[in-house]
Design a protein around this motif. Sequence first.
Motif, PDB file in Angstrom:
ATOM      1  N   THR A  65       0.872  -1.019   0.013  1.00 51.95           N
ATOM      2  CA  THR A  65      -0.154  -0.220   0.016  1.00 51.95           C
ATOM      3  C   THR A  65       0.834   1.216  -0.121  1.00 51.95           C
ATOM      4  O   THR A  65       0.379   2.365  -0.700  1.00 51.95           O
ATOM      5  CB  THR A  65      -0.945  -0.126   1.086  1.00 51.95           C
ATOM      6  N   GLN A  68       1.695   1.452  -3.484  1.00 48.17           N
ATOM      7  CA  GLN A  68       0.500   2.067  -4.384  1.00 48.17           C
ATOM      8  C   GLN A  68       0.316   3.511  -4.154  1.00 48.17           C
ATOM      9  O   GLN A  68       0.177   4.183  -5.373  1.00 48.17           O
ATOM     10  CB  GLN A  68      -0.645   1.140  -3.681  1.00 48.17           C
ATOM     11  N   LEU A  69       0.600   4.057  -2.843  1.00 47.05           N
ATOM     12  CA  LEU A  69       0.310   5.584  -2.884  1.00 47.05           C
ATOM     13  C   LEU A  69       1.257   6.239  -3.416  1.00 47.05           C
ATOM     14  O   LEU A  69       1.135   7.325  -4.364  1.00 47.05           O
ATOM     15  CB  LEU A  69       0.460   5.716  -1.426  1.00 47.05           C
ATOM     16  N   THR A 109      -2.383  -5.849  -4.147  1.00 46.77           N
ATOM     17  CA  THR A 109      -2.057  -6.415  -2.616  1.00 46.77           C
ATOM     18  C   THR A 109      -2.496  -7.904  -2.810  1.00 46.77           C
ATOM     19  O   THR A 109      -3.146  -8.414  -3.628  1.00 46.77           O
ATOM     20  CB  THR A 109      -3.346  -5.428  -1.757  1.00 46.77           C
ATOM     21  N   CYS A 141      -8.804  -3.691   0.847  1.00 43.77           N
ATOM     22  CA  CYS A 141      -7.612  -3.926  -0.051  1.00 43.77           C
ATOM     23  C   CYS A 141      -8.250  -4.126  -1.533  1.00 43.77           C
ATOM     24  O   CYS A 141      -7.786  -3.889  -2.610  1.00 43.77           O
ATOM     25  CB  CYS A 141      -6.541  -4.836   0.388  1.00 43.77           C
ATOM     26  N   VAL A 144      -9.586  -0.997  -2.957  1.00 46.04           N
ATOM     27  CA  VAL A 144      -8.716  -0.321  -3.405  1.00 46.04           C
ATOM     28  C   VAL A 144      -8.432  -0.690  -4.702  1.00 46.04           C
ATOM     29  O   VAL A 144      -8.312  -0.015  -6.090  1.00 46.04           O
ATOM     30  CB  VAL A 144      -7.296  -0.320  -2.845  1.00 46.04           C
ATOM     31  N   THR A 192      -9.076   6.539  -5.093  1.00 46.70           N
ATOM     32  CA  THR A 192      -8.282   5.440  -4.834  1.00 46.70           C
ATOM     33  C   THR A 192      -6.981   5.680  -3.658  1.00 46.70           C
ATOM     34  O   THR A 192      -6.740   4.958  -2.695  1.00 46.70           O
ATOM     35  CB  THR A 192      -7.326   4.806  -6.144  1.00 46.70           C
ATOM     36  N   ILE A 196      -6.707   3.833   0.110  1.00 44.30           N
ATOM     37  CA  ILE A 196      -5.347   3.455   0.334  1.00 44.30           C
ATOM     38  C   ILE A 196      -4.964   3.994   1.859  1.00 44.30           C
ATOM     39  O   ILE A 196      -4.655   2.871   2.545  1.00 44.30           O
ATOM     40  CB  ILE A 196      -4.268   3.887  -0.755  1.00 44.30           C
ATOM     41  N   GLN A 200      -4.151   1.605   4.928  1.00 44.48           N
ATOM     42  CA  GLN A 200      -3.195   1.754   5.405  1.00 44.48           C
ATOM     43  C   GLN A 200      -3.420   2.033   7.050  1.00 44.48           C
ATOM     44  O   GLN A 200      -2.602   1.331   7.987  1.00 44.48           O
ATOM     45  CB  GLN A 200      -2.259   3.000   5.080  1.00 44.48           C
TER      46      GLN A 200
END
Length: 210
Positions: A65, A68-69, A109, A141, A144, A192, A196, A200
């Motif tokens: 994650t 991802q961010l 994920t 997840c 997301v 999104t 996330i 998190q």
Amino acid sequence: MLDVHPPHTPTHTWRDFFTHIATIVVGLLIAIGLEQTVELFHHHYELKRAREELRVEVETNRRVTAQQLALVHQAQAELNADMALLLANRATGKPVNGALGFDWSFRRTQKAAWEANKQVGALNLLPHSELHFYSYVFTVCEVVMDSAEKWQTEIETAKAIATRAPDGQFSPQDTSELLTAISDAQGNLARTERLITFAQGALSSYDYDR
């Protein structure tokens, strides 16, 4: 020839009957007790294994994650630059002064341990609060990923539209369609990004002392 000898003690008395029944009952109780003990140890092992597998997956998803961010921020910056170029193109009517970028990347994920333990029934051994935690984490997840698919599709749509004018001289309709696709992608990127942060927050609340 068989020699048949009379019994040395009387048979078929009530005392013999109840003794026989008691022996059977005790034997059954011992067998059931052993079976329950074996099952208890088996459940303890299954629960320990499931928790370890889920712990590893949660820790992996914490790292994913974060990546991802960073990838979302990268895509947002690129689309913001594209938007600025296209707005200038629409205002002046001149060719786009710069290259439009529609590259994107994303990480998925993991949920293999969650799905595998669900199939074998190991999740039923978890306390309700713990099961609720894992269910929430893996659901967020997955949400997301569903959200990411939307902006990925919109970026690919914008990329396809951009190929109509390799020289950057877009028609007013092309510019309008590009701006719409990019705006939609920006909206879903923002969604999104927010999801996330939810994931998190849940992942960081994991209790490693379980």
